[in-house]
Write a protein that holds these residues in place. Structure first.
Motif: not given
Length: 510
Positions: A267-281
């Motif tokens: 993956l090209d880090l020039a296109r990186f815009r952030g991250a999501t932490v997914n926490e199902p119950l």
């Protein structure tokens, strides 16, 4: 590939072979199965004779098709990711599949694939195709590039995440097992297995037995389903993510994993815009989560780490969100101890702050709306039952247990949804941009960390009931990830301050 193509097509068309064998058996002509097999193999062989590709100085071209010829051409300057995949048969034969992503095919799931490549030549080809993402000037002469590189230290990709075998215990806490088992059970019932089971002597003996015996049978059935689903989830987890390594070389992010089918995603880090932490119950209760990248031109849920302990998620998240200039790298001449110190410094830096930053609560109105939404359906059902009772309808009093038992569950869900609701904006620093962090959900909770420069527009949205309550939903539009990220039920007077603090000057004059 003269072996791979026929085997692949035969596996994909197994239902056609089964139908041809059944047809041949019923008609007394057993050649039907052989004819179908010969047609499938013959069609597969034509793919090898009719497929060619070329990697040119400006474009990558692929020609396929026998009856309908197709020519695909991708400019090399548009290549944003290069993935390598090899199933068990490819690995035995020393081959690999190289998939090129330009960002435009990410939504449709289609990729430009070059099959039948020698595995030894793939890493060099991947480096060539991604050469335009390097820090060195692409337009410079080769001699100039060599001189520039001689004055730079040699760096190797640094591991920022590593899969552990003990993480498989978190696999049953997701719904992947049900996703695997449910289609199989549905097909089985569609072909009459349900009638066979319900008409069996064992089922009739249970129906004629006592209530306790029926309850025990149902409990055993539930336990068996849970065990089967858990085994299916663990099997998929092991085969998909076995040996996962997340490598970062400051310009690309490389994911390598797989047991039978190995995958290498770049993956090209020039296109990186952030991250999501997914926490199902269930994962959240077990102290685990999943990590996904927010990138333009990639899948909206580009997974970086699967179900893993929260400490591992926070560590990798800190590395991903740290400013590029603060990232530590293992020098070819550096020691392992130096590398460890750099990693610890990066984890405790700005990236770690983004992952653990406290969020602003949305106030009593948002809490009230959570409870109203959770309890209103129960009140409506109870009112309908009461009206039916007063009208003379006759139904068992046991039905009243439904709203009685559902009320505390709905109240607990509403409380958890409010606890998970929040947002914050971290201002820009000398080494990094501003960040918008928003979190919502209960059964499926997401904590999204989005770079403010990646936000291309804002929407302040109010429904009829939100206008009456004085709250709004702020939508941050971006070209990456899910395309829009919501700040739910924020007081309307805070909505404009949120926009101004994240993107100063973007709000304009109202």
């Amino acid at each position: 590939m003269l072996l791979v193509h026929p085997v692949t097509e035969v596996v994909k068309l197994i239902p056609v072979l089964i139908v041809s064998v059944i047809l041949g058996t019923n008609t007394g002509n057993h050649l039907w199965g052989l004819i179908a097999l010969a047609l499938i193999v013959g069609f597969a062989l034509t793919r090898w004779f009719t497929t060619t590709y070329r990697v040119g100085p400006t474009h990558v071209e692929l020609r396929t098709g026998l009856i309908q010829r197709k020519k695909l051409s991708v400019p090399r300057s548009r290549i944003r990711s290069v993935d390598i995949e090899a199933d068990l048969l490819h690995r035995v034969l020393g081959l690999a599949v190289l998939a090129i992503g330009t960002g435009q095919q990410a939504d449709s799931g289609e990729k430009f694939k070059l099959d039948a490549l020698a595995a030894g030549a793939v890493p060099e080809l991947r480096a060539v195709l991604l050469a335009h993402t390097a820090a060195a000037p692409a337009a410079a002469e080769p001699a100039t590039v060599d001189l520039l590189r001689k004055g730079m230290p040699e760096y190797t990709p640094r591991e920022i995440g590593h899969w552990r075998a003990s993480w498989v215990r978190y696999a049953p806490l997701s719904l992947t097992g049900f996703a695997i088992i449910a289609p199989i059970v549905g097909v089985a019932f569609q072909y009459g297995i349900g009638q066979v089971l319900f008409r069996s002597d064992a089922v009739h003996s249970i129906e004629d037995g006592s209530t306790v015996f029926i309850a025990v049978a149902i409990a055993l059935l539930v336990i068996a389903i849970v065990v089967i689903v858990s085994l299916a989830a663990c099997t998929r987890y092991l085969t998909t993510y076995f040996g996962l390594r997340v490598l970062d070389d400051d310009r690309t992010l490389q994911l390598r994993h797989g047991l039978f089918t190995t995958r290498q995603i770049t993956l090209d880090l020039a296109r990186f815009r952030g991250a999501t932490v997914n926490e199902p119950l269930l994962l959240r209760l077990a102290g685990a989560a999943e990590l996904e990248a927010i990138m333009t031109g990639q899948s909206p849920r580009q997974k970086i780490l699967p179900q893993a302990p929260r400490a591992a998620i926070e560590s990798t998240l800190g590395e991903l969100l740290a400013p590029r200039g603060t990232r530590g790298f293992a020098s070819a001449s550096g020691s392992a101890a130096d590398t460890t110190v750099r990693q610890q410094d990066s984890v405790s830096g700005p990236g770690a702050t983004l992952g653990t930053a406290p969020l602003v609560a949305h106030g009593p109105i948002a809490r009230r709306r959570r409870y109203t939404r959770a309890l209103s359906p129960i009140l409506i059902v109870a009112a309908a039952m009461l009206i039916a009772t007063l009208a003379g309808a006759d139904f068992s009093p046991w039905w009243w247990l439904l709203p009685v038992l559902a009320t505390p569950v709905a109240a607990a869900l509403a409380a958890d949804r409010y606890r998970g609701l929040g947002h914050t904006v971290l201002p820009a620093t000398g080494s990094g941009p501003a960040w918008l962090i928003t979190r919502s959900g209960s059964l499926d909770r997401d904590r999204d960390c989005l770079e403010a420069p990646g936000i291309i527009g804002w929407t302040v949205r109010q429904s009829f009931w939100q206008r009456r309550a004085g709250v709004a939903t702020v939508v941050a539009a971006t070209a990456a990830g899910k395309k829009h990220y919501l700040v739910l039920d924020i007081p309307i007077e805070q909505a404009w301050d949120l926009i101004e603090s994240a993107t100063p000057g973007r709000l304009g004059t109202r």
